[in-house]
Design a protein around this motif. Structure first.
Motif, PDB file in Angstrom:
ATOM      1  N   ASP B  67       0.835  -1.204   0.000  1.00  0.00           N
ATOM      2  CA  ASP B  67       0.000   0.000   0.000  1.00  0.00           C
ATOM      3  C   ASP B  67       0.866   1.250   0.000  1.00  0.00           C
ATOM      4  OD1 ASP B  67      -1.833   1.990   0.301  1.00  0.00           O
ATOM      5  OD2 ASP B  67      -3.086   0.878   1.709  1.00  0.00           O
ATOM      6  N   SER B  69      -0.538   4.238  -0.719  1.00  0.00           N
ATOM      7  CA  SER B  69      -1.408   5.398  -0.595  1.00  0.00           C
ATOM      8  C   SER B  69      -1.463   5.896   0.847  1.00  0.00           C
ATOM      9  CB  SER B  69      -2.822   5.057  -1.073  1.00  0.00           C
ATOM     10  OG  SER B  69      -3.402   4.114  -0.207  1.00  0.00           O
ATOM     11  N   MET B  73      -3.020   9.386   2.509  1.00  0.00           N
ATOM     12  CA  MET B  73      -4.181   9.147   3.361  1.00  0.00           C
ATOM     13  C   MET B  73      -3.973   9.792   4.719  1.00  0.00           C
ATOM     14  SD  MET B  73      -7.102   7.825   3.233  1.00  0.00           S
ATOM     15  CE  MET B  73      -7.908   8.889   4.402  1.00  0.00           C
ATOM     16  N   ALA B 104     -11.038   4.589   1.387  1.00  0.00           N
ATOM     17  CA  ALA B 104      -9.945   4.551   0.410  1.00  0.00           C
ATOM     18  C   ALA B 104      -9.374   3.133   0.327  1.00  0.00           C
ATOM     19  CB  ALA B 104      -8.852   5.541   0.798  1.00  0.00           C
ATOM     20  N   ASN B 108      -9.090   0.640  -2.885  1.00  0.00           N
ATOM     21  CA  ASN B 108      -7.849  -0.072  -3.213  1.00  0.00           C
ATOM     22  C   ASN B 108      -8.110  -1.563  -3.316  1.00  0.00           C
ATOM     23  OD1 ASN B 108      -6.007   2.011  -3.326  1.00  0.00           O
ATOM     24  ND2 ASN B 108      -5.570   1.958  -1.122  1.00  0.00           N
ATOM     25  N   THR B 123      -2.371   1.534  -5.659  1.00  0.00           N
ATOM     26  CA  THR B 123      -2.245   2.316  -4.428  1.00  0.00           C
ATOM     27  C   THR B 123      -1.432   3.589  -4.679  1.00  0.00           C
ATOM     28  OG1 THR B 123      -0.342   0.979  -3.752  1.00  0.00           O
ATOM     29  CG2 THR B 123      -2.493   0.340  -2.902  1.00  0.00           C
ATOM     30  N   MET B 126      -3.979   5.860  -6.083  1.00  0.00           N
ATOM     31  CA  MET B 126      -4.851   6.307  -5.006  1.00  0.00           C
ATOM     32  C   MET B 126      -4.148   7.380  -4.185  1.00  0.00           C
ATOM     33  SD  MET B 126      -7.607   6.229  -3.293  1.00  0.00           S
ATOM     34  CE  MET B 126      -8.587   4.878  -3.900  1.00  0.00           C
ATOM     35  N   GLY B 127      -2.844   7.195  -3.968  1.00  0.00           N
ATOM     36  CA  GLY B 127      -2.062   8.181  -3.217  1.00  0.00           C
ATOM     37  C   GLY B 127      -2.114   9.550  -3.890  1.00  0.00           C
ATOM     38  N   LEU B 130      -5.574  11.097  -3.447  1.00  0.00           N
ATOM     39  CA  LEU B 130      -5.824  11.598  -2.097  1.00  0.00           C
ATOM     40  C   LEU B 130      -5.053  12.884  -1.853  1.00  0.00           C
ATOM     41  CD1 LEU B 130      -5.717   8.253  -0.091  1.00  0.00           C
ATOM     42  CD2 LEU B 130      -7.725   9.564  -0.774  1.00  0.00           C
ATOM     43  N   LYS B 131      -3.829  12.926  -2.363  1.00  0.00           N
ATOM     44  CA  LYS B 131      -3.028  14.123  -2.181  1.00  0.00           C
ATOM     45  C   LYS B 131      -3.678  15.300  -2.892  1.00  0.00           C
ATOM     46  CE  LYS B 131       1.360  16.202  -2.776  1.00  0.00           C
ATOM     47  NZ  LYS B 131       2.515  16.367  -2.007  1.00  0.00           N
TER      48      LYS B 131
END
Lengths: 493, 318
Positions: B67, B69, B73, B104, B108, B123, B126-127, B130-131
């Motif tokens: 992971d 992300s 997160m 989240a 994932n 991931t 996804m990171g 989220l950022k």
């Protein structure tokens, strides 16, 4: 024995090899003559594979000498051995499935083979020599097991090998493919190529080999011309005791119908219907790829189906995942131990308990004591040879690994035990023990579906046999009344 | 001979621990403030959040995923908490942030399990997402918290003068250790990571297990974000830019392999501690930040190289 040096292609003298905690080879000596088919038999863990890996250069020996083709070999690598003229065809093929047949044959020698064009041309010639018509442009992933074996043999020939080692070459071949392999072996012998033939199947040893070496527990027990030995003697030397029967007496515990499968249809299977009775061993006979494995996987819920009706004890059941299958009282011992049966990073005890975690719980937590106890009980009752319940499963021999998988499923107390090639790559002693386990299971009220490529095994153990060809059931036989010939004819379709 | 061999084997097995002991030993010879209760406690305190992130990630790695992300997160959840705090009770705000983390993780997990996508890529993506959200919410400015209770969560010392963060970390360590070792969920995680097909065939709900691991990891990352913003009393979208990398790395250094099915929370704890300790030592020795990064990189590579070397030798022995 008065032979000249040049008669020998390989001589191994006083070779030893230890791994942490095990002496895999202890003072092993062996001579292989030119143009001789030399069999090596022995139970799993006897040291055959270790010896082979030393010869090919995967392992280095601790002591002793190896002479190949008149030259002392000290340290070597697999590629060097190949160039020297020693090829190994492993049980699990070492082909790259995403590459074509031709590229595989000349793997790592692209330039030598003359680029892509030369590669395919030469590969085609080699395959032609052994009477195969596989296109060299085909991907290896599209080949059947026996075709892959052909490619391996062609690869060995491409190195002008003087000695080819075959490790359990027949383990996944059907009778017909086996006959082809036999012809090929004879053809190579005529060319003066020596073959080291490692197998559990004594019939093949008697059929193909000139000389046989028997190994047990890292020692060479004896080397003799095959003609001087009979089957019983050989088995006796392998296991260190005489086995009177290879098979136990056929279990007779057949009761009322237990499971009815109807209209099982998938992309490959065509409207399969059959009944399984309580306490019955039902054998599935067919060629590799006929759909035997697909049938049981579909019933168990491991594969998707187009249509399926399964009734157990009269109740219609919806089985769409292995979890459902397990809950309905089924257990599946898969055909490929390493790929589908074992969790390799796990210990013996975790491999046994993994389908039975509910049973080893105390409250909501797992109880290491209960888990240990479950493992120990099974190790005792199934005679699993392991240093301890916490030993890594990968350190066990094939037969003992298989027993661990059987133990895992016995603990779930299945009503229907599906065994797909339960004795593949397992030595005679362990096979007998597995047959006894099957017998005990049916006598305790379970039913077994047995799939095996070894016809004698199915015929000796089953109460009833279904032949399967091309995704259909083509016949139903009583193995006590019908000859193997007749059954095989129907299985070929 | 055999003693030497035993020692060597032990070192091979516990590389991260060996590295820690080696560093502790080396630091004896330097006259720094390294061996002061203040420094050691402070180091542990600042390591605590990363360690907790690692517990969640360990779960995912054992299931055969990873992971990346978690860093974003973490930063996002801090921002969410601080933003919501003004409009609702603190407890609700924290719960909402953790729920976002779980969501989240759920997404994932969906991609990894249902779509069979490479967890690394998913991931990572996804990171970024989220950022982006974090930056959008805050306009890339730090947001300060105005709640004293909130600040006390991570900065207080409720028990015997031990910082709360360390206590929370120890509790989490025990919880995750117990989950992995003594529950069927934990055991099934190892089975799913060890061999997905075998696990499925043995009647384990492999999809659900792996998916849950991602959800737990996401929630844990959000929880860590809450703690971080409490500790710093601000939330910012730039926190955690390199966190994901060092946490995943620390887990692997400790012995939780990306191949899945092996390792554990204690191993990850040690692995991450080694990285934190290294940083601290170099700070104490006054090594420049750039050289520090180089050293860290080299040491991580070395440990992984040893790891693979030992793995290869082991494979030969099989």
């Amino acid at each position: 024995m008065g032979r000249e040096l040049s008669d020998r292609i390989l001589s191994v003298e006083h070779v030893s090899k230890s791994f942490p905690g095990v002496k895999a080879l202890d003072d092993v000596s062996l001579e292989v003559g030119r143009g001789v088919v030399h069999g090596i038999v022995g139970e799993n863990g006897a040291g055959k594979s270790t010896l082979m890996k030393i010869l090919s250069g995967v392992y280095t020996k601790d002591s002793g000498t190896v002479e190949f083709d008149g030259q002392r070999v000290e340290r070597t690598t697999p590629m060097e051995s190949l160039r020297r003229g020693l090829s190994i065809i492993y049980q699990e093929f070492s082909l790259i499935s995403s590459m074509t047949v031709g590229e595989n044959i000349f793997l790592g020698r692209f330039r030598e083979a003359g680029g892509m064009k030369g590669t395919h041309q030469k590969a085609g010639e080699l395959l032609g020599q052994i009477g195969s018509s596989i296109s060299t442009h085909k991907l290896v992933s599209e080949l059947s097991t026996s075709e892959k074996q052909m490619v391996e043999i062609a690869k060995a020939l491409s190195f002008e090998s003087k000695l080819i080692i075959m490790d359990e070459p027949s383990s996944s071949l059907t009778e017909e493919e086996l006959a082809k392999l036999g012809a090929l072996i004879r053809q190579m012998r005529e060319k003066g190529i020596s073959i080291l033939y490692i197998s559990h199947k004594l019939d093949e040893i008697f059929e193909y080999c000139d000389v046989v070496t028997i190994m047990r527990d890292g020692h060479v027990i004896d080397t003799r011309p095959v003609s001087e030995l009979d089957r019983g003697e050989m088995v006796g030397m392998m296991v260190g005791r005489t086995i009177e029967n290879e098979y136990p007496e056929r279990p007779r515990a057949v009761g009322e119908p237990l499971m009815r499968v109807e209209h099982l249809t998938t992309g490959k299977l065509k409207d399969i219907s059959f009944t399984l009775n309580r306490g019955e061993i039902l054998g599935f006979v067919g060629l590799v790829g006929a759909g035997r494995t697909e049938i049981v996987r579909a019933i168990y819920g491991a594969d998707k189906v187009k249509r399926k009706e399964v009734r157990i004890e009269g109740k219609s059941l919806k089985i769409t995942s292995p979890r459902d299958g397990k809950r309905c009282g089924m257990a599946l011992v898969p055909e490929d131990r390493k790929q589908q049966g074992l969790v390799l990073p796990f210990s013996v005890e975790s491999n046994i308990s993994m389908a039975n975690l509910e049973k080893v719980k105390r409250g909501i937590f797992l109880s290491p004591d209960k888990e240990r106890k479950m493992a120990e009980e099974n190790i005792d009752s199934l005679l699993i040879k392991t240093p301890s319940p916490t030993a890594a499963i990968v350190n066990l021999s094939g037969g003992n690994q298989q027993k661990c998988i059987i133990a895992r499923w016995l603990e779930t107390e299945p009503k229907i035990f599906i065994m797909d090639e339960p004795t593949r790559g397992i030595d005679v002693g362990a096979k007998y023990e597995i047959y006894m386990l099957m017998k005990k299971a049916v006598e305790a009220g379970s039913s077994i579906i047995l799939i095996s490529s070894e016809l004698p095994e199915v015929l000796h153990m089953s109460n009833r046999v279904l032949t399967i060809a091309d995704g259909r059931i083509t016949g139903e036989f009583d193995p006590e009344k019908v000859s193997a010939q007749e059954i095989m004819n129907r299985a070929i379709g | 001979m055999s003693v030497v061999r035993k020692v060597v084997r032990e070192i091979e097995k516990r590389k991260a621990l060996t590295a820690i002991l080696l560093m502790l030993f080396i630091m004896v010879f330097f006259d720094t403030r390294f061996y002061t209760a203040y420094n050691l406690l402070d180091m542990l305190n600042s390591a605590a959040i990363l360690e907790m992130l690692a517990f969640g990630v360990t779960l995912v790695i054992i299931c055969g995923g990873c992971d990346f992300s978690i860093g974003a997160m973490m930063s996002l959840s801090g921002i969410i908490t601080i933003k919501l705090m003004d409009h609702m009770p603190l407890g609700f705000a924290i719960c909402a942030a953790i729920a976002c983390g779980a969501l989240a993780g759920f997404v994932n997990g969906f991609f990894v399990v249902k779509q069979k996508t490479e967890p690394f890529i998913i991931t990572l993506g996804m990171g970024m997402l989220l950022k982006g959200i974090a930056q959008q919410i805050t306009d890339a400015h730090p947001v300060p918290a105005k709640n004293l209770t909130f600040m006390k969560i991570a900065n207080g010392k409720v028990l015997f003068g031990i910082p709360n963060l360390i206590i929370i970390m120890v509790v989490m360590l025990l919880v995750f250790y117990y989950i992995l070792r003594y529950t069927s969920f934990g055991r099934n995680c190892y089975a799913v990571g060890g061999d997905y097909n075998v696990a499925t065939q043995s009647g384990i709900r492999a999809e659900r297990i792996k998916w849950s691991a991602f959800v737990i990891c996401g929630a844990m990352a959000a929880f860590c974000g809450v703690l971080l913003s409490s500790r710093l009393n601000t939330g910012s979208s730039i926190y955690g830019d390199s966190t994901a990398l060092s946490v995943n790395c620390g887990c692997v250094v400790g012995g939780t392999s990306f191949a899945g099915g092996v390792g554990g929370v204690p191993q990850s704890f040690i692995g991450l501690l080694a990285i934190q300790l290294l940083e601290n030592c170099m700070n104490m020795l006054g090594i420049s930040a750039y050289v520090q990064q180089v050293c860290e990189g080299i040491i991580i590579l070395l440990i992984l190289w040893f790891d693979n070397y030992a793995q290869k030798r082991k494979e030969e022995a099989v």
